[in-house]
Structures are given as structure tokens and as C-alpha cells.
Design an enzyme around this catalytic site. Structure first.
Site, mmCIF file in Angstrom:
data_model
loop_
_atom_site.group_PDB
_atom_site.id
_atom_site.type_symbol
_atom_site.label_atom_id
_atom_site.label_comp_id
_atom_site.label_asym_id
_atom_site.label_seq_id
_atom_site.Cartn_x
_atom_site.Cartn_y
_atom_site.Cartn_z
ATOM 1 N N MET A 266 33.182 -37.751 -13.817
ATOM 2 C CA MET A 266 32.493 -37.233 -14.993
ATOM 3 C C MET A 266 31.577 -36.093 -14.590
ATOM 4 O O MET A 266 30.783 -36.219 -13.661
ATOM 5 C CB MET A 266 31.695 -38.359 -15.670
ATOM 6 C CG MET A 266 30.962 -37.927 -16.913
ATOM 7 S SD MET A 266 32.098 -37.310 -18.173
ATOM 8 C CE MET A 266 31.047 -36.095 -18.960
ATOM 9 N N GLU A 301 35.713 -31.322 -11.672
ATOM 10 C CA GLU A 301 34.393 -31.628 -12.227
ATOM 11 C C GLU A 301 33.407 -30.481 -11.985
ATOM 12 O O GLU A 301 32.574 -30.183 -12.839
ATOM 13 C CB GLU A 301 33.852 -32.943 -11.654
ATOM 14 C CG GLU A 301 34.766 -34.152 -11.841
ATOM 15 C CD GLU A 301 35.251 -34.339 -13.265
ATOM 16 O OE1 GLU A 301 34.515 -34.016 -14.206
ATOM 17 O OE2 GLU A 301 36.404 -34.810 -13.436
#
Length: 866
Positions: A266, A301
Site C-alpha cells: 500500500m 508503490e
């Protein structure tokens, strides 16, 4: 869909009633509960002029509410399990709420939860509402300031987004840390971590001369597995500066590795939280695939810092805006780091294996969906991989120079904004002065487009006619024409590449496109859709001779690989037809000769050869069929592998011995390609079922000096019964049982073994290494069984379907996101025979009937039922 679910439509989008300028969080962590105090500054959005608020909240215990310092009595607001309602609000005000959450009892993998001994967050897409009441939507952007308070001994490290501006000691052994992110962001990018972790530190000097602190946080004892992740991060930062002129904007970049994580990673601003599988690696514990995956995900990411964070999505229907674009960027990064041609093959195989079946099943959707019940169900191969292919087509159509100009214009126009796919395409179109209006249909189209190929050679005029017909449905309904690049070459039968107009670089815009090529002395062999320029199915029946020509002479690496793949696929189909007709199976001389030439060609890149000689599995080929073949296909594949292994044993052994690496371990493209080719050769040799083959493979297992070779040999021995299977399996387990990432690999192999029926899977669930609440372990064993054990999963008695349905129901009770993802594996009802179709339908109906089934799983099971 039941009344308890609500479908959300893109057409109903409207801006929030209030905008947010700042949000200040105080998170006071205690053993039994965590108190979250949220102070947010709101200002009326004059576009709507509606003085009411509906704040999102889930699983929160509300303690108190203040507006501008005045505490509200209960009659001044309403609250239910999903919302906090406020009416008659002033134009500007400060809202303060206090709620209690309990991360130790949160097993959903969303919001604030416990992973091992640490507390961490996952807020994309709608997890922030599990931490506090807020406008949990991507178009509400604010600056965040976060103060974390906790026991210093239990949680010595307190991390959040942005820059660390203050730390201090408190009474009773507690301490605090304050973090401030100067860049506006939506709530889904919020992150915080509390724990006792080891840290690996380094720095990166940006193009402007700033020094950025780089920190990777891991469980104590795993610090020696972070070197590759750190190097990948530094390479990513440098690549983004050089390729797109994008410099990192904070003083620190942190990565935290956790074992319990629903996704891969994330991109939270400045504080990325990663599934530990995409951080931890050293040669003894990680395979080459692991190393490549880490490099790609670390890059992905990091690249989100601009394509996702600085410019984000207006709403979740625009998800491919950030994900498709960033997948394209990480694919390009990995291509530049290793082999571009091999990376392209790898990416397209992933597209074929995951996205094409999705696009042809009940869960098919455009890269920009028109509606959803749960956005978490749309983190799909379509949004990511097909979305990337759409970006790649834009890159191909307008060229690399104009694509860079388009990216520059995109950031110039939209930095700090939440925007749409139309905004991105407009920037590309304007920068390149190129009309992309028709191209935008790709964002609304679902189903895999098919191009029907028809040819005609005129001997008298020495001309060759190529007709391409688009068989493309818009939302599986009305036929329409898509705008796409389409590159091709023509070859003479002797391998000479023929000169054609435009260098073979064309565009398709009409339902039918006709090309005439003159001065063609004989019927040519076509290399179509070179480098896979468009994500389409080519409907053309190549002969084995044509494929052999392309396999030998095609100058496009992807199509050379694809020719070998089609050659193998066609031969398997021929064997299958022989079996059905009752004839004795026999490999054709044309195929055997071509395969032997390919196997023994020492000029080929080892990684390319590994792909080219690989025999596809029964699931892979069944995914390409209208109906699954449970009776003949597997036998045809096994026969081919047995014949090749038996007749080419000497050549395979020679390759294996020649690829023995005795020097220092390397992650170069060449070294990894050699190890990959060796593993493919070992697996094929195993299919010959000889004692000498078993001895050789077990010897390689015993003497392996890195996980790639150790795991590769074990994978071959684990397929089915042989003299070394149990010995190797137990030795590997005993050696690595304390390494959870390695045990995930081991569990996956056990789940995929030919004889791993439901009873064996249930026995594996009882092992001390297994925990159903750790998503990686659940995926390795249970999803591994569903995805990789075709025979047992589709058992005639329906036992595989029933077992898997039981697991979906069980997991839905504590982690709906994972349960819904598992349920997607049931998206093949239309491909089953009548008997299995009834068995699966019964299980889908049983899942759907579960009381309090999550909306995540309900949405998927309803679509699977059609």
C-alpha cells in the site's frame, strides 16, 4: 442482490457537501482499546450548498462529539452502524469526535488492526472509516497531522505519514510521536504503525541534491533480508527522475513489512505498508521470482507517489487511473532493470492467465466500471493489467516522446487534485496533438476483443491481401470498433523479412480494415500483433509449418515466443483429438523436430528459452476453451511431456549440467534466466519417470545453494508419487518450518500435488505452521488448492467445491475481502458440464443463503450465479 446491499453508480457521482482543510488525529493506544480523537476543519462546498454531513464509520464506539468546542447532546446527531449524521451545520466549523477501536480484535485486514505483535493500518479503499468518522472518499483531500501515544516498551516505534516533527516522554512509561504530512491527501492514503521492529536505514540523494532518509522496518531478525528491497527502492527513485522527471517530495520514505496483509502493498504517503513477501529476501530464502516481485512491487508503490498520491482519483470508478498507469510504469521499470523482451512475455502471460478468464466470465467489467456494491471487489486483473495495456497502447500510438510530454502536462494541470480518466487522456491528446476520442471506448468496453484474420494471395499480381475484422462487444452487447495500434511483419518461407509500408506499424479504427501488400513473390508468413501491441485475441489458424518458420526467424521476440506456445498448444490439441477418436497418440514429426531445434539452440537467451519450451498446464489451456475438458486434455499433456522427456533425455541432462552455477550468486538477467531454464528442464525430465531422472533431481535438491534451485527441485519431486517425494518434502519442512514465507511456498506445493484431495488439505490445515487468519497462508493452501489442483478441485463428486465453499463461508466471518477474493475462483459456472454445473450451483446458492453474509462476498457470488 438483497436489500441489505446498495449498488453505487458512476452516473450518481456528486461532490461532497463539505470540504476538509486539515485533520488532526490523536491515537492513544492501550492494551485493551485505542482511543482516537479526530479534530477536523470543515468548510461548506458552495457547489452543493447543503448544510448536512454523512460521515462514514464502521465498527466504532462513539464516545463524544463537539462542534466548535461545544459538546453535542444525543438529540443533535444520529448514528448507525455505517454513518454519523449531522444537520444544520455552519458554513465553517471544527468537528471533534472521540471513538474507541480495538485493533487486537480486528481480523478484517482493514482499518487499524494487529499483525503479529505490531499494530498497523490498511485504509484503501474504505478502511479509514474503521479508525474514525470521516468523509472516507478519494476526492476529499486534506493535510494530516497525527499524534501517536503508546507504551514505550511494547511499542517503541510510532510511525505515521509525512515528516516526524516531535517526540516525547510521558508518565507511566508511555511516549508520543507526532507526524505531519504537508501534502493534501485522501483518507485512503493514511497510515500509522506501532510496534517493536528492527530497521534498516540508507539514504537517497535526489536530482536537486536533497538527502532523503530511507527506512525499512521488519521483525527483529529479518534485517539481513532487506538489501534487495532497499536497492530496488533506490533504483526506483532514480529511474522515476530520469524517465519522467519526478522527484520525491518528503524528507523520509519508510517501508514497513507485515505478515497479515490483504493486498501486496500500500502506497500510503511516505509510509508504505507491505506484505512481508514483497520485502524480505536473500538467496537462501527467496526465489528469483520473489526477487523480481519485490523489485516490481517496491517500484509500483514508489511510483504511486505521483501517479496516485500527488494526483489521485476523483472517485473509485476511476481506480484504473492510478493503478493501470502505475502498473505500466512498474512494468517499464522492471523491463529496464532486466530483460525487456522476457518481461513483456511475463506480463502478457499474466494477462492471459488472470485477466482474459476474468474478462470472459461472469465477473467481466470495463477498466472503468459503471457500478459496484463493494469497491474492494474491483481490485482486479482488469483494472490493473488490462488498464496497463490501455496505457501502453496510448504510449505506442503517440510515441515515447509525446507520452512524456503528456505526463508532464498531466502533472502541471492536476498536481494536488482528484481527477478522472478523461483528464488523463485529455492531457495525452493535447500534448501530442493526437485525437484519442475513439480510443476512450477502451475505458468502457468489457470482454476480450477478437480480431478475425482473413488472407488472400494473388499469384498473378504478386499481391497479398489482409483483412482484419473486429469482433468487439461494448459491455458484451452492441458491436463497436475500437481504436488500437497493430504492428505486423511478413516473412518469406525461408525466413527473409519482407519490406512493407510504414514498417508494419498500423492503426485499426474500423470494424473492417483491409491492407494490400504488393511485390510479394509467394504467400508470406504473418507475424501479427508484434510485441502484443493490443490486448486482443487473434483468430487465425496458423499451420504448424508457419509456426515453425516464425519460431525460427521472427525478429519480434514476443511473437517468436508466441509461435512456440501456439505450436505446443496445437500439438496438444492434435493429441487430444487422437485420444477422443480412439487412435494411438503420437507426436507429429514437424512438432518434434521444431521442439528439438528450439531446445538445443544455444544462441537463445536462457530466460526466453525457458518460456519457449515450457509445456502449458491443464488449467491454463482449459481457460482458453469454451468448456473445460476433464477427460482428455490432461492425458494429452502428460503424454507430450513423457514423450519429450523420454526422447530428449540426453539433451535435457546436458542443459541441466551446463547450467550448474558454481560462482558467486547473481541476480543478473543472465543468471536468473539460467536458473529458470534449469528448473524447466528438471521439471520436464521428471515427466520421463525414470529412476535416473529422480536421482538427478533429488541430488540437485540436496546440493542447492539458493532457494530458487532448492524450491525448483522440490517442485518437480512434489508433483506425484516417486521414491524421493516424502523424504524431500519432510526435509524441506523440517529445515524451514520457522520461516513463514518459505512455508507458504511449501503449503502451495502440497495443495497442488496430484493426489492432494480434500482430506489431505484438511490435514495440512492442522499443522502448527498454518493460521487461517494470516492471508498469505490462507492463499497458499486453500486458494492454492482451488487455483492449482484442477483434478481434485473439480472432483466429480463435488467434494472440492463443497470444501472450498465451506472455507469461503468461514473466512467471510472475519475477513470479507479475502472471502470475496476466494469466491472469484468460482467464476467458471458456464464452462462446466451439466453434472458439475449443478454441484457448483448448489454450493453458490448455499453461500448466498448464509445469514449476515458480507456484501463483499454476496456481490461476487450473485454475479457468479449469473
Amino acid at each position: 442482490m438483497s436489500a441489505q446491499t446498495k449498488e453505487i453508480f458512476l452516473k450518481d457521482y456528486k461532490e461532497a457537501n463539505y470540504l476538509v482543510s486539515t485533520i488532526n488525529l490523536e491515537v492513544d493506544i492501550h492494551e485493551e482499546e485505542t482511543l482516537v480523537t479526530n479534530t477536523t476543519c470543515f468548510e461548506l462546498n458552495t457547489t452543493n450548498n447543503d448544510n448536512s454531513l454523512e460521515l462514514d464509520g464502521a465498527g466504532l464506539e462513539l464516545k463524544s462529539i463537539w462542534i466548535d468546542g461545544v459538546e453535542l447532546s444525543c438529540d443533535k446527531y444520529q448514528v448507525d452502524e455505517k454513518k454519523l449524521y449531522l444537520k444544520g451545520l455552519p458554513t465553517k466549523f471544527e468537528l471533534k469526535t472521540k471513538v474507541i477501536v480495538d485493533p487486537a480484535k480486528n481480523f478484517s485486514g482493514e482499518g487499524f488492526y494487529q499483525s503479529g505483535d505490531i499494530y498497523c493500518t490498511q485504509c484503501e479503499a474504505e478502511g479509514f472509516r474503521r479508525i474514525t468518522y470521516y468523509l472516507d472518499r478519494p476526492d476529499v483531500m486534506a493535510t494530516f497531522k497525527t499524534k501517536l501515544i503508546a507504551d514505550k516498551k511494547r511499542f517503541p516505534m510510532l510511525l505515521a505519514n509525512g515528516n516526524n516533527i516531535e517526540n516525547g516522554e510521558l508518565a507511566d512509561g508511555r511516549h508520543f510521536s507526532v507526524w505531519e504530512d504537508p501534502f493534501k491527501k485522501p483518507a485512503y492514503l493514511f497510515a500509522m504503525v506501532a510496534g517493536d521492529l528492527g530497521v534498516v536505514k540508507d539514504t537517497f540523494t535526489t536530482v536537486s541534491g536533497r538527502t532523503v532518509a530511507l527506512e525499512i522496518y521488519v521483525d527483529h531478525g529479518n534485517e539481513d533480508k532487506c538489501d534487495h528491497a532497499m536497492k530496488s527502492l533506490q533504483n526506483s527513485m532514480k529511474w522515476d527522475e530520469e524517465k519522467f522527471g519526478l522527484e520525491y517530495d518528503l524528507d523520509i520514505y519508510m517501508v514497513v513489512a507485515v505478515d497479515s496483509f490483504n493486498m501486496g502493498a500500500m502506497e500510503n504517503k511516505g509510509l508504505n505498508i507491505f506484505n512481508s513477501a514483497y520485502v524480505l529476501a536473500k538467496k537462501e530464502t527467496a526465489t528469483d521470482r520473489d526477487f523480481q516481485g519485490i523489485e516490481g512491487v517496491i517500484g509500483h508503490e514508489y511510483f504511486h507517489n505521483w501517479t496516485g498520491n500527488r494526483v489521485t482519483c476523483r472517485d473509485w470508478f476511476q481506480l484504473t487511473l492510478k493503478e493501470g498507469l502505475t502498473v505500466f510504469r512498474d512494468q517499464e521499470f522492471s523491463s529496464d532493470m532486466l530483460s525487456r523482451s522476457v518481461k513483456r512475455i511475463d506480463d502478457v502471460k499474466s494477462l492471459w492467465g488472470w485477466q482474459f478468464p476474468e474478462d470472459q466470465g461472469p465477473l467481466s467489467h470495463p477498466i472503468k466500471p459503471k457500478s459496484f456494491v463493494e469497491i474492494s471487489n474491483f481490485y482486479t486483473a482488469t483494472i490493473y493489467e488490462k488498464g496497463s495495456e490501455v496505457i501502453r497502447m496510448i504510449h505506442t500510438l503517440i510515441g515515447a516522446v509525446n507520452f512524456r510530454k503528456g505526463m508532464d502536462l498531466y502533472f502541471e494541470r492536476h498536481d494536488g487534485q482528484a481527477v478522472t480518466t478523461e483528464d488523463f487522456v485529455a492531457a495525452m491528446s493535447d500534448a501530442a496533438d493526437y485525437d484519442l476520442d475513439q480510443f476512450k471506448v477502451w475505458y468502457d468496453q468489457n470482454g476480450t476483443p477478437k480480431l478475425k484474420i482473413e488472407t488472400d494471395y494473388n499469384e498473378t499480381e504478386k499481391s497479398f491481401k489482409l483483412k482484419i475484422t473486429q469482433e468487439t462487444k461494448l459491455n458484451n452487447n452492441d458491436y463497436t470498433a475500437l481504436h488500437m495500434p497493430f504492428h505486423l511483419s511478413l516473412y518469406a518461407s525461408n525466413g527473409e523479412k519482407l519490406k512493407i509500408d510504414n514498417g508494419g506499424k498500423y492503426e485499426l479504427k474500423d470494424k473492417e480494415s483491409v491492407f494490400i501488400f504488393n511485390d510479394i513473390s509467394s504467400p508470406p508468413v504473418m507475424s501479427l500483433n508484434e510485441n502484443y501491441t493490443a490486448p486482443v485475441i487473434i483468430d487465425y489458424a496458423y499451420t504448424q509449418e508457419e509456426l515453425s518458420t516464425l519460431m525460427a526467424y521472427d525478429q519480434d521476440d514476443f511473437n517468436r515466443y508466441n509461435s512456440s506456445y501456439k505450436l505446443i498448444q496445437n500439438e496438444i490439441e492434435n493429441l487430444r483429438e487422437q485420444l477422443i477418436s480412439g487412435n494411438e497418440m503420437k507426436l507429429s514429426d514437424t512438432f518434434y523436430s521444431a521442439y528439438k531445434i528450439l531446445l538445443t539452440d544455444e544462441t537463445l537467451d536462457p530466460a526466453f528459452k525457458a518460456y519457449a519450451i515450457s509445456i502449458p498446464g491443464v488449467m491454463e489451456l482449459n481457460n482458453k476453451r469454451e468448456k473445460f475438458d476433464f477427460d482428455y486434455l490432461g492425458e494429452a499433456i502428460d503424454f507430450m511431456k513423457f514423450q519429450l522427456a523420454s526422447n530428449l533425455q540426453d539433451q535435457l541432462v546436458s542443459i541441466i549440467n551446463e547450467l550448474e552455477q558454481k560462482g558467486e550468486f547473481s541476480l543478473s538477467a543472465k543468471a536468473m534466466g539460467e536458473r529458470d531454464l534449469k528448473a524447466v528442464a528438471l521439471n520436464l525430465l521428471y515427466s520421463g519417470k525414470t529412476g535416473a531422472a529422480y536421482d538427478l533431481i533429488y541430488s540437485h535438491f540436496q546440493n542447492a545453494t539458493n532457494m530458487t534451485e532448492e524450491y525448483g527441485a522440490l517442485a518437480a519431486l512434489s508433483k506425484n508419487e516417486n521414491p524421493y517425494r516424502e523424504k524431500a518434502t519432510q526435509a524441506f519442512y523440517t529445515k524451514w518450518k520457522d520461516e513463514t514465507l518459505i512455508m507458504q511456498k511449501w503449503l502451495s506445493l502440497q495443495a497442488r500435488s496430484d493426489d492432494s484431495n480434500v482430506a489431505k488439505i484438511q490435514d495440512l490445515e492442522k499443522l502448527e505452521i498454518y493460521d487461517k487468519k494470516v492471508p498469505n497462508l490462507l492463499r497458499s493452501l486453500i486458494s492454492g488448492f482451488a487455483a492449482g489442483n484442477f483434478t481434485q478441485f473439480h472432483a466429480k463428486d463435488g467434494s472440492g467445491y463443497k470444501f472450498y465453499a465451506d472455507k469461503i463461508i468461514e473466512v467471510d466471518g472475519f475477513n470479507p475481502q479475502i472471502a470475496a477474493g476466494m469466491c472469484k475462483r468460482f467464476g467458471f459456472l458456464n464452462k462446466l458440464d451439466e453434472s458439475r454445473s449443478k454441484l457448483l450451483t448448489d454450493q453458490l446458492l448455499r453461500i448466498k443463503a448464509v445469514d449476515k453474509l458480507s456484501s463483499d462476498t454476496l456481490e461476487v457470488v450473485t454475479k457468479n450465479l449469473g
